[in-house]
Design a protein around this motif. Structure first.
Motif, PDB file in Angstrom:
ATOM      1  N   ASP A  37     -69.782 -37.967  -9.381  1.00 33.50           N
ATOM      2  CA  ASP A  37     -71.192 -38.327  -9.530  1.00 33.50           C
ATOM      3  C   ASP A  37     -71.807 -38.390  -8.154  1.00 33.50           C
ATOM      4  N   ALA A  38     -73.105 -38.150  -8.099  1.00 30.71           N
ATOM      5  CA  ALA A  38     -73.751 -37.950  -6.799  1.00 30.71           C
ATOM      6  C   ALA A  38     -75.214 -38.344  -6.848  1.00 30.71           C
ATOM      7  N   VAL A  39     -75.760 -38.595  -5.670  1.00 30.47           N
ATOM      8  CA  VAL A  39     -77.199 -38.741  -5.470  1.00 30.47           C
ATOM      9  C   VAL A  39     -77.705 -37.433  -4.877  1.00 30.47           C
ATOM     10  N   VAL A  40     -78.782 -36.902  -5.445  1.00 26.35           N
ATOM     11  CA  VAL A  40     -79.388 -35.678  -4.922  1.00 26.35           C
ATOM     12  C   VAL A  40     -80.258 -36.048  -3.720  1.00 26.35           C
ATOM     13  N   LEU A  41     -79.905 -35.532  -2.555  1.00 33.45           N
ATOM     14  CA  LEU A  41     -80.644 -35.844  -1.330  1.00 33.45           C
ATOM     15  C   LEU A  41     -81.746 -34.832  -1.042  1.00 33.45           C
ATOM     16  N   ARG A  42     -81.465 -33.561  -1.297  1.00 33.57           N
ATOM     17  CA  ARG A  42     -82.424 -32.523  -0.887  1.00 33.57           C
ATOM     18  C   ARG A  42     -82.183 -31.258  -1.685  1.00 33.57           C
ATOM     19  N   VAL A  43     -83.234 -30.479  -1.906  1.00 29.96           N
ATOM     20  CA  VAL A  43     -83.104 -29.179  -2.562  1.00 29.96           C
ATOM     21  C   VAL A  43     -83.816 -28.134  -1.712  1.00 29.96           C
ATOM     22  N   GLN A  44     -83.241 -26.917  -1.663  1.00 27.19           N
ATOM     23  CA  GLN A  44     -83.817 -25.812  -0.907  1.00 27.19           C
ATOM     24  C   GLN A  44     -83.774 -24.546  -1.765  1.00 27.19           C
ATOM     25  N   LYS A  45     -84.779 -23.725  -1.620  1.00 24.89           N
ATOM     26  CA  LYS A  45     -84.800 -22.468  -2.350  1.00 24.89           C
ATOM     27  C   LYS A  45     -83.762 -21.505  -1.799  1.00 24.89           C
ATOM     28  N   LEU A  46     -83.154 -20.737  -2.678  1.00 26.25           N
ATOM     29  CA  LEU A  46     -82.197 -19.706  -2.299  1.00 26.25           C
ATOM     30  C   LEU A  46     -82.458 -18.487  -3.161  1.00 26.25           C
ATOM     31  N   GLY A  47     -82.867 -17.402  -2.527  1.00 34.16           N
ATOM     32  CA  GLY A  47     -83.177 -16.196  -3.281  1.00 34.16           C
ATOM     33  C   GLY A  47     -84.362 -16.411  -4.210  1.00 34.16           C
ATOM     34  N   GLU A  48     -84.366 -15.686  -5.320  1.00 36.70           N
ATOM     35  CA  GLU A  48     -85.505 -15.729  -6.238  1.00 36.70           C
ATOM     36  C   GLU A  48     -85.378 -16.812  -7.296  1.00 36.70           C
ATOM     37  N   SER A  49     -84.151 -17.208  -7.637  1.00 32.78           N
ATOM     38  CA  SER A  49     -84.002 -18.131  -8.769  1.00 32.78           C
ATOM     39  C   SER A  49     -83.019 -19.271  -8.513  1.00 32.78           C
ATOM     40  N   ASP A  50     -82.374 -19.300  -7.344  1.00 30.56           N
ATOM     41  CA  ASP A  50     -81.344 -20.314  -7.097  1.00 30.56           C
ATOM     42  C   ASP A  50     -81.860 -21.390  -6.153  1.00 30.56           C
ATOM     43  N   ARG A  51     -81.075 -22.454  -6.054  1.00 30.32           N
ATOM     44  CA  ARG A  51     -81.352 -23.512  -5.088  1.00 30.32           C
ATOM     45  C   ARG A  51     -80.052 -23.999  -4.485  1.00 30.32           C
ATOM     46  N   ILE A  52     -80.146 -24.461  -3.223  1.00 26.84           N
ATOM     47  CA  ILE A  52     -79.034 -25.177  -2.598  1.00 26.84           C
ATOM     48  C   ILE A  52     -79.346 -26.665  -2.723  1.00 26.84           C
ATOM     49  N   ILE A  53     -78.407 -27.402  -3.305  1.00 29.12           N
ATOM     50  CA  ILE A  53     -78.581 -28.829  -3.540  1.00 29.12           C
ATOM     51  C   ILE A  53     -77.687 -29.593  -2.563  1.00 29.12           C
ATOM     52  N   THR A  54     -78.273 -30.478  -1.777  1.00 28.97           N
ATOM     53  CA  THR A  54     -77.502 -31.346  -0.897  1.00 28.97           C
ATOM     54  C   THR A  54     -77.238 -32.648  -1.638  1.00 28.97           C
ATOM     55  N   LEU A  55     -75.949 -32.994  -1.752  1.00 28.63           N
ATOM     56  CA  LEU A  55     -75.517 -34.125  -2.568  1.00 28.63           C
ATOM     57  C   LEU A  55     -74.744 -35.128  -1.728  1.00 28.63           C
TER      58      LEU A  55
END
Length: 280
Positions: A12-30
């Motif tokens: 389990d995690a806390v979502v700290l940050r999200v960034q766009k990746l390409g056209e439909s993906d995201r990088i999630i910092t946890l």
């Protein structure tokens, strides 16, 4: 690596940050409970047909299944989110509240800065971050007090807590009037360096109360004391981080939502978070 199959594991995690990746993906910092801070790719999350897009927004507490090596020894450093369930999506509760949203952003950025090494477990910081976001969502105390309490306790975990009950230089116990960020906190008259601030005694008392969780004292403080405390806390944190936090200047330090009175543009806390109090 030929024949390598990515391992599946849960946390389990806390979502700290999200960034766009390409056209439909995201990088999630946890910030995870058992594996520290890590980054994971959520594929297709920006498509309208995504099954878990709304669950991976900043400040949420989520349960995840991840694909990748938990220790980071094999394959890419970026893991892949394969399943996610929302435990409590705190961000939804204050999306329209500027004061709480910016404070949550400062908490998330601080948590990321306090975990410079990926996949290094930091259970106490995880619990502290989760508790701070929960308290923000519940509105249990003034927003600025919750943020400063988090920053002070985060610095305590990192070993950077400001000295408040003894001289930061010589260790002489007592309630010293001067405060020097480079020296490490309160300083006695013999050790006081040039340029040391002289905060009100109530400001030092507030910093001590927030560090120990004495909310009876903290909730009773006046707006000017809270602003001075915020300036010293922000300056101390950013001195040890050796760079400014982008989110701190955006935090609302005035108005009822922040738990303090109107903030003057000409005094109080500057855009860098440093107190403009009395110096000598």
């Amino acid at each position: 690596m030929t024949g390598y199959r990515r391992q599946l594991y849960r946390d389990d995690a806390v979502v700290l940050r999200v960034q766009k990746l390409g056209e439909s993906d995201r990088i999630i910092t946890l910030l995870t409970r058992r594996h520290g801070r890590l980054r994971a790719v959520a594929r297709g999350i920006r498509r309208t047909t995504s099954k878990f897009g709304a669950r991976l927004e900043p400040f949420g507490h989520v349960d995840l299944q991840l694909a990748g090596d938990p220790k980071g020894n094999l394959g890419s450093s970026l893991h892949t989110v394969s399943q996610v369930e929302g435990i409590d999506l705190y961000g939804r509760r204050f999306l329209g509240d500027y004061s709480r949203y910016t404070a949550a952003s400062a908490i998330a950025e601080t948590a990321e800065r306090l975990t410079p090494v990926e996949r290094e477990p930091s259970l106490r910081l995880f619990q502290l971050t989760l508790g701070a976001l929960r308290a923000l969502a519940e509105g249990s105390h003034a927003t600025t007090l919750l943020l400063d309490a988090y920053l002070l306790r985060g610095m305590t975990l990192a070993g950077w807590a400001p000295a408040l009950t003894a001289c930061a230089v010589c260790g002489t116990p007592g309630r010293h009037r001067a405060f020097s960020v480079p020296a490490g906190g309160a300083v006695c008259p013999d050790c006081r360096p040039p340029g040391a601030a002289h905060p009100a005694p109530a400001t030092i008392d507030l910093m001590s109360a927030l560090t120990t969780g004495d909310w009876r004292v903290a909730d009773a403080t006046e707006s000017g004391v809270r602003r001075e405390c915020s300036g010293l806390v922000a300056a101390h944190l950013q001195w040890h981080l050796e760079r400014a936090l982008r989110s701190l200047p955006l935090v609302d330090r005035g108005g009822p939502a922040a738990g303090s009175g109107p903030q003057s543009r000409g005094g109080g806390t500057g855009a860098d978070g440093v107190s403009r109090g009395r110096t000598e």
